[in-house]
Design a protein around this motif. Structure first.
Motif, PDB file in Angstrom:
ATOM      1  N   GLY A  51      14.564  -6.821   5.771  1.00 42.01           N
ATOM      2  CA  GLY A  51      13.204  -6.551   5.334  1.00 42.01           C
ATOM      3  C   GLY A  51      12.180  -6.582   6.450  1.00 42.01           C
ATOM      4  O   GLY A  51      10.975  -6.456   6.208  1.00 42.01           O
ATOM      5  N   LYS A  52      12.635  -6.704   7.694  1.00 42.02           N
ATOM      6  CA  LYS A  52      11.708  -6.836   8.826  1.00 42.02           C
ATOM      7  C   LYS A  52      10.825  -5.605   8.983  1.00 42.02           C
ATOM      8  O   LYS A  52       9.604  -5.715   9.118  1.00 42.02           O
ATOM      9  CB  LYS A  52      12.495  -7.095  10.120  1.00 42.02           C
ATOM     10  CG  LYS A  52      13.415  -8.296  10.095  1.00 42.02           C
ATOM     11  CD  LYS A  52      14.052  -8.565  11.438  1.00 42.02           C
ATOM     12  CE  LYS A  52      14.908  -7.418  11.958  1.00 42.02           C
ATOM     13  NZ  LYS A  52      16.068  -7.120  11.090  1.00 42.02           N
ATOM     14  N   THR A  53      11.446  -4.426   9.008  1.00 39.88           N
ATOM     15  CA  THR A  53      10.678  -3.200   9.216  1.00 39.88           C
ATOM     16  C   THR A  53       9.703  -2.959   8.066  1.00 39.88           C
ATOM     17  O   THR A  53       8.554  -2.550   8.280  1.00 39.88           O
ATOM     18  CB  THR A  53      11.617  -1.995   9.392  1.00 39.88           C
ATOM     19  OG1 THR A  53      12.394  -2.188  10.588  1.00 39.88           O
ATOM     20  CG2 THR A  53      10.845  -0.695   9.515  1.00 39.88           C
ATOM     21  N   THR A  54      10.130  -3.232   6.845  1.00 38.43           N
ATOM     22  CA  THR A  54       9.235  -3.092   5.699  1.00 38.43           C
ATOM     23  C   THR A  54       8.025  -4.004   5.841  1.00 38.43           C
ATOM     24  O   THR A  54       6.880  -3.585   5.609  1.00 38.43           O
ATOM     25  CB  THR A  54       9.984  -3.417   4.393  1.00 38.43           C
ATOM     26  OG1 THR A  54      11.069  -2.507   4.230  1.00 38.43           O
ATOM     27  CG2 THR A  54       9.057  -3.310   3.190  1.00 38.43           C
ATOM     28  N   LEU A  62       4.057  -2.857   6.184  1.00 36.38           N
ATOM     29  CA  LEU A  62       3.028  -3.380   5.278  1.00 36.38           C
ATOM     30  C   LEU A  62       1.872  -3.978   6.075  1.00 36.38           C
ATOM     31  O   LEU A  62       0.704  -3.767   5.746  1.00 36.38           O
ATOM     32  CB  LEU A  62       3.631  -4.423   4.345  1.00 36.38           C
ATOM     33  CG  LEU A  62       4.511  -3.876   3.213  1.00 36.38           C
ATOM     34  CD1 LEU A  62       5.396  -4.982   2.637  1.00 36.38           C
ATOM     35  CD2 LEU A  62       3.643  -3.269   2.114  1.00 36.38           C
ATOM     36  N   MET A  63       2.194  -4.721   7.131  1.00 37.60           N
ATOM     37  CA  MET A  63       1.151  -5.298   7.978  1.00 37.60           C
ATOM     38  C   MET A  63       0.288  -4.218   8.621  1.00 37.60           C
ATOM     39  O   MET A  63      -0.924  -4.390   8.793  1.00 37.60           O
ATOM     40  CB  MET A  63       1.783  -6.160   9.078  1.00 37.60           C
ATOM     41  CG  MET A  63       2.408  -7.455   8.609  1.00 37.60           C
ATOM     42  SD  MET A  63       3.196  -8.303  10.009  1.00 37.60           S
ATOM     43  CE  MET A  63       3.727  -9.833   9.222  1.00 37.60           C
ATOM     44  N   ALA A  64       0.928  -3.103   8.987  1.00 38.98           N
ATOM     45  CA  ALA A  64       0.219  -2.023   9.675  1.00 38.98           C
ATOM     46  C   ALA A  64      -0.524  -1.102   8.707  1.00 38.98           C
ATOM     47  O   ALA A  64      -1.204  -0.171   9.149  1.00 38.98           O
ATOM     48  CB  ALA A  64       1.196  -1.213  10.513  1.00 38.98           C
ATOM     49  N   GLY A  65      -0.400  -1.349   7.414  1.00 37.86           N
ATOM     50  CA  GLY A  65      -1.092  -0.526   6.433  1.00 37.86           C
ATOM     51  C   GLY A  65      -0.411   0.790   6.138  1.00 37.86           C
ATOM     52  O   GLY A  65      -1.015   1.696   5.561  1.00 37.86           O
ATOM     53  N   HIS A  66       0.867   0.920   6.486  1.00 38.72           N
ATOM     54  CA  HIS A  66       1.598   2.160   6.244  1.00 38.72           C
ATOM     55  C   HIS A  66       2.190   2.211   4.840  1.00 38.72           C
ATOM     56  O   HIS A  66       2.589   3.287   4.384  1.00 38.72           O
ATOM     57  CB  HIS A  66       2.730   2.319   7.262  1.00 38.72           C
ATOM     58  CG  HIS A  66       2.242   2.472   8.664  1.00 38.72           C
ATOM     59  ND1 HIS A  66       3.089   2.585   9.743  1.00 38.72           N
ATOM     60  CD2 HIS A  66       0.995   2.537   9.190  1.00 38.72           C
ATOM     61  CE1 HIS A  66       2.384   2.698  10.859  1.00 38.72           C
ATOM     62  NE2 HIS A  66       1.112   2.674  10.544  1.00 38.72           N
ATOM     63  N   ILE A 109      -0.961  -8.355   1.158  1.00 41.42           N
ATOM     64  CA  ILE A 109      -0.892  -8.535   2.610  1.00 41.42           C
ATOM     65  C   ILE A 109      -2.318  -8.354   3.114  1.00 41.42           C
ATOM     66  O   ILE A 109      -2.954  -7.321   2.847  1.00 41.42           O
ATOM     67  CB  ILE A 109       0.094  -7.546   3.285  1.00 41.42           C
ATOM     68  CG1 ILE A 109       0.138  -7.777   4.804  1.00 41.42           C
ATOM     69  CG2 ILE A 109      -0.225  -6.111   2.961  1.00 41.42           C
ATOM     70  CD1 ILE A 109       0.924  -8.996   5.203  1.00 41.42           C
ATOM     71  N   LEU A 110      -2.849  -9.350   3.808  1.00 44.40           N
ATOM     72  CA  LEU A 110      -4.259  -9.357   4.203  1.00 44.40           C
ATOM     73  C   LEU A 110      -4.396  -9.640   5.688  1.00 44.40           C
ATOM     74  O   LEU A 110      -3.764 -10.563   6.215  1.00 44.40           O
ATOM     75  CB  LEU A 110      -5.022 -10.428   3.410  1.00 44.40           C
ATOM     76  CG  LEU A 110      -4.969 -10.327   1.887  1.00 44.40           C
ATOM     77  CD1 LEU A 110      -5.619 -11.559   1.259  1.00 44.40           C
ATOM     78  CD2 LEU A 110      -5.638  -9.049   1.395  1.00 44.40           C
ATOM     79  N   LEU A 111      -5.201  -8.832   6.354  1.00 46.20           N
ATOM     80  CA  LEU A 111      -5.543  -9.060   7.756  1.00 46.20           C
ATOM     81  C   LEU A 111      -7.034  -9.388   7.808  1.00 46.20           C
ATOM     82  O   LEU A 111      -7.858  -8.568   7.370  1.00 46.20           O
ATOM     83  CB  LEU A 111      -5.238  -7.830   8.610  1.00 46.20           C
ATOM     84  CG  LEU A 111      -3.759  -7.659   9.034  1.00 46.20           C
ATOM     85  CD1 LEU A 111      -2.884  -7.338   7.844  1.00 46.20           C
ATOM     86  CD2 LEU A 111      -3.631  -6.568  10.087  1.00 46.20           C
ATOM     87  N   ASN A 112      -7.333 -10.575   8.264  1.00 46.94           N
ATOM     88  CA  ASN A 112      -8.721 -11.068   8.219  1.00 46.94           C
ATOM     89  C   ASN A 112      -9.308 -10.930   6.821  1.00 46.94           C
ATOM     90  O   ASN A 112     -10.473 -10.565   6.642  1.00 46.94           O
ATOM     91  CB  ASN A 112      -9.598 -10.352   9.245  1.00 46.94           C
ATOM     92  CG  ASN A 112      -9.520 -10.997  10.618  1.00 46.94           C
ATOM     93  OD1 ASN A 112      -8.806 -11.981  10.824  1.00 46.94           O
ATOM     94  ND2 ASN A 112     -10.251 -10.449  11.571  1.00 46.94           N
ATOM     95  N   GLY A 113      -8.469 -11.191   5.812  1.00 49.52           N
ATOM     96  CA  GLY A 113      -8.927 -11.197   4.433  1.00 49.52           C
ATOM     97  C   GLY A 113      -8.997  -9.857   3.749  1.00 49.52           C
ATOM     98  O   GLY A 113      -9.372  -9.777   2.575  1.00 49.52           O
ATOM     99  N   THR A 167      -7.066  -0.985  10.515  1.00 49.59           N
ATOM    100  CA  THR A 167      -5.941  -0.360  11.226  1.00 49.59           C
ATOM    101  C   THR A 167      -6.281   0.046  12.661  1.00 49.59           C
ATOM    102  O   THR A 167      -5.372   0.216  13.473  1.00 49.59           O
ATOM    103  CB  THR A 167      -5.420   0.870  10.460  1.00 49.59           C
ATOM    104  OG1 THR A 167      -6.500   1.800  10.253  1.00 49.59           O
ATOM    105  CG2 THR A 167      -4.854   0.453   9.103  1.00 49.59           C
ATOM    106  N   LYS A 168      -7.563   0.193  12.988  1.00 47.18           N
ATOM    107  CA  LYS A 168      -7.916   0.489  14.380  1.00 47.18           C
ATOM    108  C   LYS A 168      -7.549  -0.665  15.301  1.00 47.18           C
ATOM    109  O   LYS A 168      -7.438  -0.487  16.518  1.00 47.18           O
ATOM    110  CB  LYS A 168      -9.408   0.794  14.504  1.00 47.18           C
ATOM    111  CG  LYS A 168     -10.327  -0.385  14.226  1.00 47.18           C
ATOM    112  CD  LYS A 168     -11.788   0.002  14.335  1.00 47.18           C
ATOM    113  CE  LYS A 168     -12.724  -1.136  13.968  1.00 47.18           C
ATOM    114  NZ  LYS A 168     -12.562  -2.329  14.833  1.00 47.18           N
ATOM    115  N   ASP A 169      -7.346  -1.842  14.721  1.00 49.56           N
ATOM    116  CA  ASP A 169      -6.994  -3.030  15.493  1.00 49.56           C
ATOM    117  C   ASP A 169      -5.532  -3.426  15.313  1.00 49.56           C
ATOM    118  O   ASP A 169      -5.134  -4.551  15.653  1.00 49.56           O
ATOM    119  CB  ASP A 169      -7.892  -4.209  15.099  1.00 49.56           C
ATOM    120  CG  ASP A 169      -9.334  -4.011  15.548  1.00 49.56           C
ATOM    121  OD1 ASP A 169      -9.526  -3.533  16.677  1.00 49.56           O
ATOM    122  OD2 ASP A 169     -10.251  -4.322  14.776  1.00 49.56           O
ATOM    123  N   VAL A 170      -4.728  -2.518  14.766  1.00 56.02           N
ATOM    124  CA  VAL A 170      -3.299  -2.777  14.555  1.00 56.02           C
ATOM    125  C   VAL A 170      -2.496  -1.649  15.181  1.00 56.02           C
ATOM    126  O   VAL A 170      -2.723  -0.478  14.861  1.00 56.02           O
ATOM    127  CB  VAL A 170      -2.951  -2.888  13.058  1.00 56.02           C
ATOM    128  CG1 VAL A 170      -1.457  -3.189  12.879  1.00 56.02           C
ATOM    129  CG2 VAL A 170      -3.804  -3.951  12.376  1.00 56.02           C
TER     130      VAL A 170
END
Length: 291
Positions: free
Chosen positions: A40-43, A47-51, A59-63, A73-76
Motif C-alpha cells: 500500500g506504499k504507492t497508494t 493520496l498524500m500528493a492529491g492524486h 488525508i490532510l496536509l496542514n489541515g 499541491t504546489k508544495d508537494v
C-alpha cells in the motif's frame, strides 16, 4: 508542512489497498516508508500528493485535503519509479515546466545536479536510459524544494556509485533547505542511516511508525547453544528462529531487549538492521521459513 491521516482507506474494486491508516508526520523530517510490494506504499504516497481521493477517512496536509487543491499541491512533489514526464520533450523543457509548477524551485540545484549526473539539457527524453530517467526524476524532486518531497524508488536503473551520490545529495539538500522527505525503497540498508522515523505497511495497514533509533533498540539477533537461546527467548516476541548442528539463532523484537543480558548468558548478540526488521515484521511465516 505536517501530514495527518485519519482512518484512511482506499479501495480499488473489492480490494483494499489501504485500510484504516492513522498517521501523524511532523514537518522537516526524513521518513522511510517501507514494506513489501503490494503493501500500500504507492497508494499512500499518491493520496498524500492529491492524486487520489480516499474511499473513506481523511488525508490532510496542514489541515487541508490535497485533492484538487493547488494551494497544497504546489508544495508537494511526488517522484514515481517511472513515468514522471512525457517522453517527447527535451530535458531542459521538462525542467522548465517543473520550475513553473513549484514556487520554491532552485535553478542552481537543477544545474548542479545535471552536471553531477552528466545529463545533457538538450537530450530528448524519449531516448533516455532507465538510469538517466531516474536521474532526471531525482533532479526534479530535489530542485523543487517542495515542502513535502515524496520519492518512490527513485533510483531504479542507477548503478551503485550513482545511488550513493544521490543519497549524499539528498542529505546535502535537506540540510540546506529542510523539508519533509518521504522515501520508499527496497534497498533499505543503503539508505536507512538517513531515516529519522520509519513507517512499515503490511497488507494495507500500518504495522508501526517509530523513530529509527528506537526501532533498532527494540530488536536483537542472538545465537548460541539451543537451550540457552530458548531460555533467553522465553516470554519474548520472536520474529524467527533457525537451528543447525546444535546451535540456534533467533531474531527478537520487544521492549527492553538487553545485549548485555544475552552476552552474560554466553550468547552472541547484536541489534538487527532496519532492513532485517522490516523483512521479518512484514513477511509471512511461510516466507520467513525459507529466508
Amino acid at each position: 508542512m505536517n501530514i495527518q491521516s485519519k482512518a484512511l482507506s482506499k479501495k480499488f474494486g473489492s480490494f483494499y489497498a489501504l485500510h484504516d491508516v492513522n498517521l501523524s508526520l511532523e514537518e522537516d523530517k526524513i521518513y522511510g516508508l517501507l514494506g513489501k510490494n503490494g503493501a500500500g506504499k504507492t497508494t499512500l504516497m499518491h493520496l498524500m500528493a492529491g492524486h487520489l481521493l480516499p474511499t473513506s477517512g481523511d488525508i490532510l496536509l496542514n489541515g487541508s485535503s490535497p485533492f484538487n487543491n493547488r494551494a497544497i499541491t504546489k508544495d508537494v512533489c511526488l517522484i514515481n519509479e517511472s513515468s514522471n514526464f512525457k517522453r517527447r520533450l527535451k530535458v531542459k523543457d521538462i525542467l522548465y515546466i517543473a520550475s513553473q509548477f513549484y514556487p520554491n524551485w532552485s535553478a542552481d540545484t537543477a544545474e548542479r545536479l545535471l552536471k553531477q549526473f552528466n545529463l545533457k539539457p538538450k537530450l530528448n527524453t524519449k531516448g533516455l536510459s532507465k538510469g538517466m530517467e531516474s536521474a532526471l526524476g531525482i533532479i526534479i524532486g530535489l530542485s523543487s524544494r517542495a515542502k513535502v518531497t515524496i520519492l518512490d524508488e527513485p533510483y531504479i536503473g542507477l548503478d551503485a556509485s550513482a545511488r550513493y551520490t544521490f543519497y549524499d545529495i539528498l542529505l546535502e539538500e535537506y540540510e540546506a533547505y529542510p523539508r519533509t522527505i518521504i522515501l520508499s525503497t527496497h534497498l533499505i540498508d543503503e539508505v536507512s542511516n538517513l531515516f529519522e522515523e520509519v513507517m512499515i505497511l503490511k497488507e494495507g495497514s500500518l504495522l508501526l511508525h517509530e523513530p529509527a533509533d528506537e526501532l533498532i533498540e527494540k530488536s536483537l539477533h542472538i545465537s548460541g547453544k539451543k537451550e540457552v537461546v530458548d531460555a533467553f527467548c522465553e516470554g519474548k516476541h520472536i520474529l524467527g528462529v533457525k537451528e543447525m548442528m546444535g546451535r540456534k539463532t533467533a531474531n527478537l523484537f520487544d521492549e527492553n531487549l538487553s545485549i548485555e543480558e544475552a552476552v552474560s548468558m554466553g550468547l552472541e548478540a547484536e541489534r538487527m538492521t532496519i532492513q532485517d526488521i522490516t523483512v521479518h515484521l512484514s513477511g509471512s511465516e511461510e516466507e520467513l521459513s525459507h529466508a
